[in-house]
Design a protein around this motif. Sequence first.
Motif, PDB file in Angstrom:
ATOM      1  N   ALA A   1       0.802  -1.340   0.067  1.00 17.00           N
ATOM      2  CA  ALA A   1       0.006   0.106  -0.005  1.00 17.00           C
ATOM      3  C   ALA A   1       0.812   1.259   0.027  1.00 17.00           C
ATOM      4  CB  ALA A   1      -0.883  -0.093   1.087  1.00 17.00           C
ATOM      5  N   ASN A   2       1.824   1.045   0.899  1.00 18.18           N
ATOM      6  CA  ASN A   2       2.940   1.977   0.818  1.00 18.18           C
ATOM      7  C   ASN A   2       3.608   2.490  -0.631  1.00 18.18           C
ATOM      8  OD1 ASN A   2       3.513   4.046   3.450  1.00 18.18           O
ATOM      9  ND2 ASN A   2       3.245   1.798   4.021  1.00 18.18           N
TER      10      ASN A   2
ATOM     11  N   TYR B   1       1.252   4.031  -2.974  1.00 18.54           N
ATOM     12  CA  TYR B   1       0.787   5.523  -2.511  1.00 18.54           C
ATOM     13  C   TYR B   1       1.909   6.431  -3.104  1.00 18.54           C
ATOM     14  CZ  TYR B   1      -0.076   9.696   0.093  1.00 18.54           C
ATOM     15  OH  TYR B   1      -0.102  11.119   0.424  1.00 18.54           O
TER      16      TYR B   1
ATOM     17  N   LEU C   1      -1.397   7.988 -10.958  1.00 20.58           N
ATOM     18  CA  LEU C   1      -2.172   6.852 -10.498  1.00 20.58           C
ATOM     19  C   LEU C   1      -1.831   5.904 -11.578  1.00 20.58           C
ATOM     20  CD1 LEU C   1      -5.661   8.382  -9.282  1.00 20.58           C
ATOM     21  CD2 LEU C   1      -4.215   6.544  -8.231  1.00 20.58           C
TER      22      LEU C   1
ATOM     23  N   TYR D   1       0.255  -2.635  -7.900  1.00 22.37           N
ATOM     24  CA  TYR D   1      -1.015  -3.298  -8.013  1.00 22.37           C
ATOM     25  C   TYR D   1      -1.064  -4.820  -8.370  1.00 22.37           C
ATOM     26  CZ  TYR D   1      -3.784   1.352  -8.005  1.00 22.37           C
ATOM     27  OH  TYR D   1      -4.312   2.436  -7.760  1.00 22.37           O
TER      28      TYR D   1
ATOM     29  N   MET E   1       0.085  -6.718  -5.382  1.00 16.52           N
ATOM     30  CA  MET E   1      -1.039  -6.753  -4.376  1.00 16.52           C
ATOM     31  C   MET E   1      -1.867  -7.663  -4.866  1.00 16.52           C
ATOM     32  SD  MET E   1      -2.826  -3.367  -2.619  1.00 16.52           S
ATOM     33  CE  MET E   1      -2.152  -2.694  -1.628  1.00 16.52           C
TER      34      MET E   1
ATOM     35  N   PHE F   1      -3.646 -10.589  -2.274  1.00 16.40           N
ATOM     36  CA  PHE F   1      -5.086 -10.928  -2.106  1.00 16.40           C
ATOM     37  C   PHE F   1      -5.595 -12.180  -2.616  1.00 16.40           C
ATOM     38  CE2 PHE F   1      -6.537  -7.458  -0.055  1.00 16.40           C
ATOM     39  CZ  PHE F   1      -5.883  -6.290  -0.496  1.00 16.40           C
TER      40      PHE F   1
ATOM     41  N   ILE G   1     -11.348  -9.113  -4.972  1.00 18.98           N
ATOM     42  CA  ILE G   1     -10.329  -7.792  -4.979  1.00 18.98           C
ATOM     43  C   ILE G   1      -9.330  -8.175  -6.048  1.00 18.98           C
ATOM     44  CG2 ILE G   1      -8.893  -6.678  -3.490  1.00 18.98           C
ATOM     45  CD1 ILE G   1     -10.477  -7.446  -1.220  1.00 18.98           C
TER      46      ILE G   1
ATOM     47  N   LEU H   1      -7.975  -5.935  -9.168  1.00 16.04           N
ATOM     48  CA  LEU H   1      -6.755  -5.381  -9.243  1.00 16.04           C
ATOM     49  C   LEU H   1      -5.906  -5.915 -10.518  1.00 16.04           C
ATOM     50  CD1 LEU H   1      -5.596  -5.579  -5.546  1.00 16.04           C
ATOM     51  CD2 LEU H   1      -5.447  -3.324  -6.978  1.00 16.04           C
TER      52      LEU H   1
ATOM     53  N   ILE I   1      -3.438   4.633   2.575  1.00 15.62           N
ATOM     54  CA  ILE I   1      -2.818   3.577   2.962  1.00 15.62           C
ATOM     55  C   ILE I   1      -3.652   2.569   3.541  1.00 15.62           C
ATOM     56  CG2 ILE I   1      -1.111   2.352   4.582  1.00 15.62           C
ATOM     57  CD1 ILE I   1       0.891   4.484   3.882  1.00 15.62           C
TER      58      ILE I   1
ATOM     59  N   LEU J   1      -5.955   1.266   0.680  1.00 16.83           N
ATOM     60  CA  LEU J   1      -5.217   0.329  -0.252  1.00 16.83           C
ATOM     61  C   LEU J   1      -4.940  -1.067   0.282  1.00 16.83           C
ATOM     62  CD1 LEU J   1      -2.626   2.753  -1.655  1.00 16.83           C
ATOM     63  CD2 LEU J   1      -4.476   1.258  -3.118  1.00 16.83           C
TER      64      LEU J   1
ATOM     65  N   GLY K   1      -7.682  -3.393   0.024  1.00 13.76           N
ATOM     66  CA  GLY K   1      -8.155  -3.745  -1.343  1.00 13.76           C
ATOM     67  C   GLY K   1      -9.113  -2.548  -1.700  1.00 13.76           C
TER      68      GLY K   1
ATOM     69  N   HIS L   1      -9.124  -0.259  -3.930  1.00 16.91           N
ATOM     70  CA  HIS L   1      -8.173   0.540  -4.697  1.00 16.91           C
ATOM     71  C   HIS L   1      -8.948   1.628  -5.501  1.00 16.91           C
ATOM     72  CE1 HIS L   1      -8.905  -1.612  -8.611  1.00 16.91           C
ATOM     73  NE2 HIS L   1      -9.356  -2.464  -7.763  1.00 16.91           N
ATOM     74  N   LYS L   2     -10.260   1.427  -5.685  1.00 20.21           N
ATOM     75  CA  LYS L   2     -10.984   2.052  -6.682  1.00 20.21           C
ATOM     76  C   LYS L   2     -11.248   3.648  -5.669  1.00 20.21           C
ATOM     77  CE  LYS L   2     -13.084  -0.339 -10.203  1.00 20.21           C
ATOM     78  NZ  LYS L   2     -13.568  -2.045 -10.073  1.00 20.21           N
TER      79      LYS L   2
ATOM     80  N   PHE M   1      -9.439   4.573  -3.296  1.00 16.45           N
ATOM     81  CA  PHE M   1      -8.080   5.190  -3.499  1.00 16.45           C
ATOM     82  C   PHE M   1      -7.744   6.394  -4.666  1.00 16.45           C
ATOM     83  CE2 PHE M   1      -3.682   6.309  -2.933  1.00 16.45           C
ATOM     84  CZ  PHE M   1      -3.215   6.120  -4.079  1.00 16.45           C
ATOM     85  N   SER M   2      -8.318   5.521  -5.763  1.00 16.71           N
ATOM     86  CA  SER M   2      -7.999   6.507  -7.049  1.00 16.71           C
ATOM     87  C   SER M   2      -8.811   7.482  -6.950  1.00 16.71           C
ATOM     88  CB  SER M   2      -8.430   5.505  -8.175  1.00 16.71           C
ATOM     89  OG  SER M   2      -7.502   4.368  -8.398  1.00 16.71           O
TER      90      SER M   2
ATOM     91  N   PHE N   1      -7.773  10.221  -4.605  1.00 15.36           N
ATOM     92  CA  PHE N   1      -6.629  10.666  -4.888  1.00 15.36           C
ATOM     93  C   PHE N   1      -6.812  11.875  -5.901  1.00 15.36           C
ATOM     94  CE2 PHE N   1      -2.110  10.151  -4.591  1.00 15.36           C
ATOM     95  CZ  PHE N   1      -1.521  10.612  -5.394  1.00 15.36           C
TER      96      PHE N   1
END
Lengths: 361, 402
Positions: free
Chosen positions: A196-197, A200, A208, A217, A220, A224, A232, A236, B52, B55, B58, B60-61, B63-64, B67
């Motif tokens: 995640a870090n 980010y 993005l 991604y 990740m 998952f 999930i 991704l 964080i 994310l 899970g 992620h959408k 997050f997007s 952001f």
Amino acid sequence: AAARPSVAALEGSRRCELCGAAPARVRCGGCRLTYYCDVDHQKADWISIHQQICQLLIPIRTPLPFLLSEKERKHGAEQLLKRQKYLIDLAYGTAREFVLEGKHKEALPAALHALRFSTEVYGSDSLQLVPAYLLLAEASTGVGHFLEASRYLSQAEWIVLTAPDCSAAVEYQLHRGLGLFCAAKGNLEQALYHLANDIYVASSAFGLKSLEASGGYFHMANVFFRQNKTDIANSLYAEVGRNKGHPLYFCQRVLKSRPEMSLLSGEEEADGFVLAAEAQRAEATRVLSTVLDVRERAPKQQPGETAGVLHALAMLYYLARDLPKAREAGRRALHLAKQLPQRESLETVGHLLTLINSCTE
Amino acid sequence: AFVFLPLTVIVLKIHLIKDKDGIDDYLAKNIKGLSKQEAAANRNSYKKNICIDMLRQGYHKSFSELFTLIQKWNALREAAGPGSAIWQRESLEEQPDKLDQLYHFLTGAEAAQRAGHYEEMYDNQLNLAYCFNDPEDKWLSNYFYEQCFNTAQLVKIDGGKREAQAHANMGLICEEQGHVMKAAEHFEAFYQLTEGLTWKDETGHTYNSLACEHLWRIYTLLADKMLENKEHQQAIKTLIKALKMAKEGGDMKMEGEAAYCLSLAYNFAGEQQTALSVSLGKVAETTEYLGEFMKAAENAHLSQSLVDACVLLGNIYNERGKYNEAFEYFSRASEAAKTLNNLPLVEETKTYYGIAKAHKLMVAFNSRIEAEDPVSLKYLLAWKENRSDMCTDPLTVDNIYQ
């Protein structure tokens, strides 16, 4: 730092190039500057990196002649630095190649050299050392030496924490390294935290939709999937596949364009895109192999998705002219496709296998 | 379950633990302090921690989306420049309560989306639209209303209620931004989706009546623009639609206003062309609507409107030569004006009355002159001598112009 004259050589107590133990009694005949504990260590170093750098080490490890003018001394120092940097890149690149091919054991000596040369040139607390540490950690993990990997990662982490101006690129790579290490140890929640870090930092610095972020991604998604959170994970993977720079996109294109149809009809250039650079195909193969591995080890199987991956792999191996692997992947894809309700995939895989088998005759 | 051991004992014990993970583990369990993650979290910005968190679970959408919204906010601020209102405010990323709302509802929406529960996804997004009700956050609120609209198309289980709601909201936004045609489209969809259904809002009004109100208002706005562009026929057509909606909506005041606007439009249209070119059919429509408007105005006790309507009607009949009807309306206008205690207005209406009377007189006078017979001449002379009021004239003249 200029090369130090080999004091140890003068004293007669030499250290092994590979493991650092003393006394090292075996000497390389080529450069006559490099010593090893025994023939096994010599062989390992040779295969990994020494074959490429043997001669290059000579000007670096031989003491500089006494030069008279300031200008000559300066020139000499510059030359030395250039050679050292070249060695760093070469060692790093070689190690990286081995790791990408899954040859973690062979990667280790090269990676160690990359670290050592970097330390000589930049000092032991420079940010320039972080890539080498991360690579060493990855190689060590691959061989199963978790403790060593952990140490390398701690070193990298310490450098990043104490450096006043660490770049985003280094920071996200550190987190990725930490994440992948945790995943390898089975510490999945911790891995997700680090990834995640990674995402980010990469998103903030590169955007993005950047290739850097999409790599995060991807990893990740793998984690998952191992946690059985397939919705999930698939979400991704889909996100990654949308990024045109990422191998997964290439894989999807390969599947969609179905080159085997035109190849069967005799056309050489099926789809210019498909017969793209070898490096791209190699990376795509590597990524798909990872995905396949993850999917096969998952507690819950998704035969349709796995069949798709195997199909794409078969095509990639075929295009790389690796027929045994292509046949193996194709056969497994066919086996899975038979279990599915839709029959079109069965047909296309069948066509591909026919093509592969016809090649061996 | 944490045990606090004296420091010396800890130091001794650590030497017994061989690997680094074991040490971390031990420290985490036995020393009250921050874990590595918690320590890092303290150094991070609130925005980073939220991202964080999203994310690692899970989302992620979410997050997007978060952001991108923060980027948009910052871009808007840059574009506005120093000294502007938005420059003075804190960035979205420095408003923890707003970030918390976004975290809660965005992840809720994503979870619902993954599970295929689009109605829940809509509800979460709607909450976010409500959250940002500061006037400066309008773009953010509008963004979420738009998301709601997109999601609503996917909701099947509520019979279209959310889709209808979304159309209404989008219509209001388009109206605010001046996109009147687009707003009308949305309100029309809102109307169609709610026809015959009993959905109600918090105030107890049915969705369909709300749709009527919105459509009345938007058609009136559209007609306004048309009148500006001198598209009179189009404007009248649109105002007729507006009146229809006003009637359906069931609000008397709305209906009255709609009728009034329509009649004004007719009048306005009439002034632009010569009076003679207005076809009979149009006049009938005008008078019909004015009649209705009058009734509506009377019921709603809108005396001024009543006066205006009566005067208009009187004028129409006056022009057509129907002086008795004209008298009637002018006298009613006069009555209404008296109730307003508006002396100038009363005088005005009396003047109209006088004009109508004069016209009627002219008719009789002209017919007498044209007859050219001795009887008519006698009447004319009698009238000239005593200037009697035409109304008391014993002669019953067939007004052929009537």
